[in-house]
Design a protein around this motif. Structure first.
Motif, PDB file in Angstrom:
ATOM      1  N   ARG A   1       0.837  -1.199   0.000  1.00 20.89           N
ATOM      2  CA  ARG A   1       0.000   0.000   0.000  1.00 20.89           C
ATOM      3  C   ARG A   1       0.875   1.253   0.000  1.00 20.89           C
ATOM      4  O   ARG A   1       0.655   2.193  -0.776  1.00 20.89           O
ATOM      5  CB  ARG A   1      -0.915  -0.012   1.223  1.00 20.89           C
ATOM      6  CG  ARG A   1      -1.808   1.235   1.349  1.00 20.89           C
ATOM      7  CD  ARG A   1      -2.752   1.077   2.528  1.00 20.89           C
ATOM      8  NE  ARG A   1      -3.613   2.234   2.663  1.00 20.89           N
ATOM      9  CZ  ARG A   1      -3.375   3.236   3.483  1.00 20.89           C
ATOM     10  NH1 ARG A   1      -2.260   3.252   4.220  1.00 20.89           N
ATOM     11  NH2 ARG A   1      -4.202   4.251   3.576  1.00 20.89           N
ATOM     12  N   ILE A   2       1.878   1.291   0.883  1.00 18.96           N
ATOM     13  CA  ILE A   2       2.796   2.426   0.916  1.00 18.96           C
ATOM     14  C   ILE A   2       3.552   2.534  -0.406  1.00 18.96           C
ATOM     15  O   ILE A   2       3.741   3.622  -0.950  1.00 18.96           O
ATOM     16  CB  ILE A   2       3.776   2.294   2.095  1.00 18.96           C
ATOM     17  CG1 ILE A   2       3.018   2.319   3.426  1.00 18.96           C
ATOM     18  CG2 ILE A   2       4.816   3.413   2.067  1.00 18.96           C
ATOM     19  CD1 ILE A   2       3.884   1.985   4.628  1.00 18.96           C
ATOM     20  N   SER A   3       3.973   1.409  -0.947  1.00 21.55           N
ATOM     21  CA  SER A   3       4.706   1.412  -2.217  1.00 21.55           C
ATOM     22  C   SER A   3       3.858   1.987  -3.335  1.00 21.55           C
ATOM     23  O   SER A   3       4.348   2.764  -4.172  1.00 21.55           O
ATOM     24  CB  SER A   3       5.140  -0.019  -2.570  1.00 21.55           C
ATOM     25  OG  SER A   3       6.039  -0.539  -1.609  1.00 21.55           O
ATOM     26  N   ARG A   4       2.563   1.632  -3.385  1.00 20.14           N
ATOM     27  CA  ARG A   4       1.683   2.163  -4.428  1.00 20.14           C
ATOM     28  C   ARG A   4       1.535   3.672  -4.305  1.00 20.14           C
ATOM     29  O   ARG A   4       1.524   4.398  -5.307  1.00 20.14           O
ATOM     30  CB  ARG A   4       0.302   1.506  -4.360  1.00 20.14           C
ATOM     31  CG  ARG A   4       0.252   0.073  -4.821  1.00 20.14           C
ATOM     32  CD  ARG A   4      -1.172  -0.376  -5.110  1.00 20.14           C
ATOM     33  NE  ARG A   4      -2.104  -0.141  -4.025  1.00 20.14           N
ATOM     34  CZ  ARG A   4      -2.321  -0.977  -3.022  1.00 20.14           C
ATOM     35  NH1 ARG A   4      -1.626  -2.111  -2.937  1.00 20.14           N
ATOM     36  NH2 ARG A   4      -3.220  -0.705  -2.096  1.00 20.14           N
ATOM     37  N   ILE A   5       1.411   4.149  -3.075  1.00 28.18           N
ATOM     38  CA  ILE A   5       1.281   5.588  -2.864  1.00 28.18           C
ATOM     39  C   ILE A   5       2.530   6.313  -3.339  1.00 28.18           C
ATOM     40  O   ILE A   5       2.458   7.320  -4.057  1.00 28.18           O
ATOM     41  CB  ILE A   5       1.008   5.893  -1.382  1.00 28.18           C
ATOM     42  CG1 ILE A   5      -0.371   5.370  -0.973  1.00 28.18           C
ATOM     43  CG2 ILE A   5       1.079   7.395  -1.126  1.00 28.18           C
ATOM     44  CD1 ILE A   5      -0.667   5.503   0.508  1.00 28.18           C
ATOM     45  N   MET A   6       3.694   5.808  -2.956  1.00 27.87           N
ATOM     46  CA  MET A   6       4.936   6.498  -3.302  1.00 27.87           C
ATOM     47  C   MET A   6       5.189   6.458  -4.806  1.00 27.87           C
ATOM     48  O   MET A   6       5.573   7.462  -5.417  1.00 27.87           O
ATOM     49  CB  MET A   6       6.108   5.873  -2.542  1.00 27.87           C
ATOM     50  CG  MET A   6       5.953   5.860  -1.021  1.00 27.87           C
ATOM     51  SD  MET A   6       5.461   7.455  -0.335  1.00 27.87           S
ATOM     52  CE  MET A   6       6.849   8.458  -0.780  1.00 27.87           C
ATOM     53  N   PHE A   7       4.986   5.306  -5.416  1.00 27.30           N
ATOM     54  CA  PHE A   7       5.194   5.199  -6.858  1.00 27.30           C
ATOM     55  C   PHE A   7       4.173   6.051  -7.605  1.00 27.30           C
ATOM     56  O   PHE A   7       4.497   6.724  -8.589  1.00 27.30           O
ATOM     57  CB  PHE A   7       5.090   3.737  -7.278  1.00 27.30           C
ATOM     58  CG  PHE A   7       5.385   3.487  -8.732  1.00 27.30           C
ATOM     59  CD1 PHE A   7       6.646   3.701  -9.260  1.00 27.30           C
ATOM     60  CD2 PHE A   7       4.380   3.031  -9.586  1.00 27.30           C
ATOM     61  CE1 PHE A   7       6.920   3.471 -10.599  1.00 27.30           C
ATOM     62  CE2 PHE A   7       4.647   2.798 -10.928  1.00 27.30           C
ATOM     63  CZ  PHE A   7       5.915   3.011 -11.434  1.00 27.30           C
ATOM     64  N   GLY A   8       2.932   6.040  -7.141  1.00 30.54           N
ATOM     65  CA  GLY A   8       1.893   6.818  -7.801  1.00 30.54           C
ATOM     66  C   GLY A   8       2.067   8.312  -7.653  1.00 30.54           C
ATOM     67  O   GLY A   8       1.455   9.087  -8.395  1.00 30.54           O
ATOM     68  N   ALA A   9       2.884   8.755  -6.694  1.00 32.04           N
ATOM     69  CA  ALA A   9       3.108  10.176  -6.485  1.00 32.04           C
ATOM     70  C   ALA A   9       4.114  10.775  -7.466  1.00 32.04           C
ATOM     71  O   ALA A   9       4.210  11.986  -7.598  1.00 32.04           O
ATOM     72  CB  ALA A   9       3.587  10.417  -5.052  1.00 32.04           C
ATOM     73  N   VAL A  10       4.885   9.938  -8.131  1.00 30.99           N
ATOM     74  CA  VAL A  10       5.950  10.429  -9.015  1.00 30.99           C
ATOM     75  C   VAL A  10       5.377  10.834 -10.376  1.00 30.99           C
ATOM     76  O   VAL A  10       4.628  10.085 -10.994  1.00 30.99           O
ATOM     77  CB  VAL A  10       7.037   9.345  -9.207  1.00 30.99           C
ATOM     78  CG1 VAL A  10       8.127   9.854 -10.153  1.00 30.99           C
ATOM     79  CG2 VAL A  10       7.631   8.947  -7.869  1.00 30.99           C
ATOM     80  N   GLU A  11       5.743  12.024 -10.807  1.00 31.61           N
ATOM     81  CA  GLU A  11       5.454  12.470 -12.170  1.00 31.61           C
ATOM     82  C   GLU A  11       6.705  12.212 -13.013  1.00 31.61           C
ATOM     83  O   GLU A  11       7.814  12.587 -12.624  1.00 31.61           O
ATOM     84  CB  GLU A  11       5.109  13.963 -12.196  1.00 31.61           C
ATOM     85  CG  GLU A  11       3.845  14.328 -11.439  1.00 31.61           C
ATOM     86  CD  GLU A  11       2.593  13.914 -12.183  1.00 31.61           C
ATOM     87  OE1 GLU A  11       2.715  13.479 -13.344  1.00 31.61           O
ATOM     88  OE2 GLU A  11       1.498  14.039 -11.601  1.00 31.61           O
ATOM     89  N   PHE A  12       6.528  11.578 -14.160  1.00 30.30           N
ATOM     90  CA  PHE A  12       7.668  11.203 -14.991  1.00 30.30           C
ATOM     91  C   PHE A  12       7.842  12.177 -16.148  1.00 30.30           C
ATOM     92  O   PHE A  12       6.858  12.568 -16.788  1.00 30.30           O
ATOM     93  CB  PHE A  12       7.477   9.786 -15.537  1.00 30.30           C
ATOM     94  CG  PHE A  12       7.445   8.734 -14.463  1.00 30.30           C
ATOM     95  CD1 PHE A  12       8.616   8.184 -13.970  1.00 30.30           C
ATOM     96  CD2 PHE A  12       6.237   8.314 -13.922  1.00 30.30           C
ATOM     97  CE1 PHE A  12       8.589   7.231 -12.966  1.00 30.30           C
ATOM     98  CE2 PHE A  12       6.200   7.359 -12.920  1.00 30.30           C
ATOM     99  CZ  PHE A  12       7.381   6.816 -12.439  1.00 30.30           C
ATOM    100  N   PRO A  13       9.084  12.570 -16.430  1.00 39.65           N
ATOM    101  CA  PRO A  13       9.324  13.416 -17.599  1.00 39.65           C
ATOM    102  C   PRO A  13       9.105  12.623 -18.885  1.00 39.65           C
ATOM    103  O   PRO A  13       8.922  11.404 -18.861  1.00 39.65           O
ATOM    104  CB  PRO A  13      10.794  13.819 -17.441  1.00 39.65           C
ATOM    105  CG  PRO A  13      11.406  12.713 -16.652  1.00 39.65           C
ATOM    106  CD  PRO A  13      10.329  12.220 -15.720  1.00 39.65           C
ATOM    107  N   ASN A  14       9.109  13.310 -20.000  1.00 43.26           N
ATOM    108  CA  ASN A  14       8.908  12.678 -21.303  1.00 43.26           C
ATOM    109  C   ASN A  14      10.180  11.912 -21.676  1.00 43.26           C
ATOM    110  O   ASN A  14      11.136  12.481 -22.198  1.00 43.26           O
ATOM    111  CB  ASN A  14       8.584  13.740 -22.353  1.00 43.26           C
ATOM    112  CG  ASN A  14       8.165  13.129 -23.678  1.00 43.26           C
ATOM    113  OD1 ASN A  14       8.711  12.124 -24.121  1.00 43.26           O
ATOM    114  ND2 ASN A  14       7.199  13.750 -24.326  1.00 43.26           N
TER     115      ASN A  14
END
Length: 234
Positions: A146-159
């Motif tokens: 659950r924590i991993s999903r939150i942290m990964f989902g918080a990242v915005e990726f450049p092009n």
């Protein structure tokens, strides 16, 4: 990064779809077998001083593994096409020795594997990350993922496609990630490349509160002027 970092224990995340294209979690009935500690690796239970969010660049990982049965779920294309996937969320400690393999684990239930598949498309990888790293920061695999999903989902990726088409340095790639994420600075990011100079992973240094922080000196890695190449896939 998104304000979700500040709400990590308050937000109930949905299935992470970031960086996965047409991901289809397969029907699963069997649990993922627990990972066993290799005899050569030590069990280390230490106080946690921070965390590392490690994200693997799937096109490079799968470049020579498309026909490898061990990596079929991630690399065959049968279950989707992946950009960055989560390698793992790793607890760190003061000094070079991080906590690992804190206790023995049981098999991961199929529901956990399916819920996290589009973020980490490998049941074997999930089992290993929970056994080696997750047991040192959570009592239950549901909490760790659950924590991993939150942290990964918080990242915005450049092009990444655009970045791959021009000369690139480690400093420029770190700057691109920092520009895409409020509160993230270049010195909070570590990069891993292979011997041929191709990007393998992006790692973000986090404090005990899961907020991005400056990477310890021992972890900073590549110099800013180091050339980097990004494999886009075929």
């Amino acid at each position: 990064m998104k304000a979700i970092f500040a709400l990590i224990f308050l937000v109930l995340p949905t299935l992470v779809q970031a960086q996965s294209y047409q991901c289809r979690a397969p029907s699963l009935t069997d649990p993922a077998a627990p990972a066993r500690k290799p005899a050569a690796e030590l069990r280390r239970v230490r106080p946690v001083s921070g965390y590392t969010l490690a994200m693997s660049w799937s096109p490079e990982f799968c470049r020579l593994r498309k026909d490898d049965r061990r990596h079929k779920s991630q690399c065959s294309g049968d279950d989707g096409s992946f950009g960055f996937i989560l390698h793992g969320l790793w607890p760190d400690a003061q000094g070079a020795s991080y906590p690992q393999w804190c206790r023995a684990t049981k098999a991961l239930p199929p529901a956990i594997v399916k819920r996290n598949y589009c973020m980490m498309p490998s049941p074997r990888l999930m089992a290993r990350q929970w056994s080696k790293h997750g047991t040192c920061m959570a009592n239950r695999p549901e909490t760790y993922f659950r924590i991993s999903r939150i942290m990964f989902g918080a990242v915005e990726f450049p092009n990444m496609d655009r970045l791959s088409r021009k000369p690139l340095t480690a400093g420029a790639l770190r700057d691109a990630f920092a520009a895409a994420n409020d509160g993230l600075k270049a010195d909070m990011i570590r990069l891993k490349v292979n011997r041929r100079g191709w990007l393998e992973e992006v790692r973000i240094c986090l404090g005990k509160s899961f907020r991005p922080q400056r990477c310890p000196r021992s972890m900073r890695g590549l110099k800013d002027n180091r050339s980097i190449k990004i494999w886009r896939g075929t």
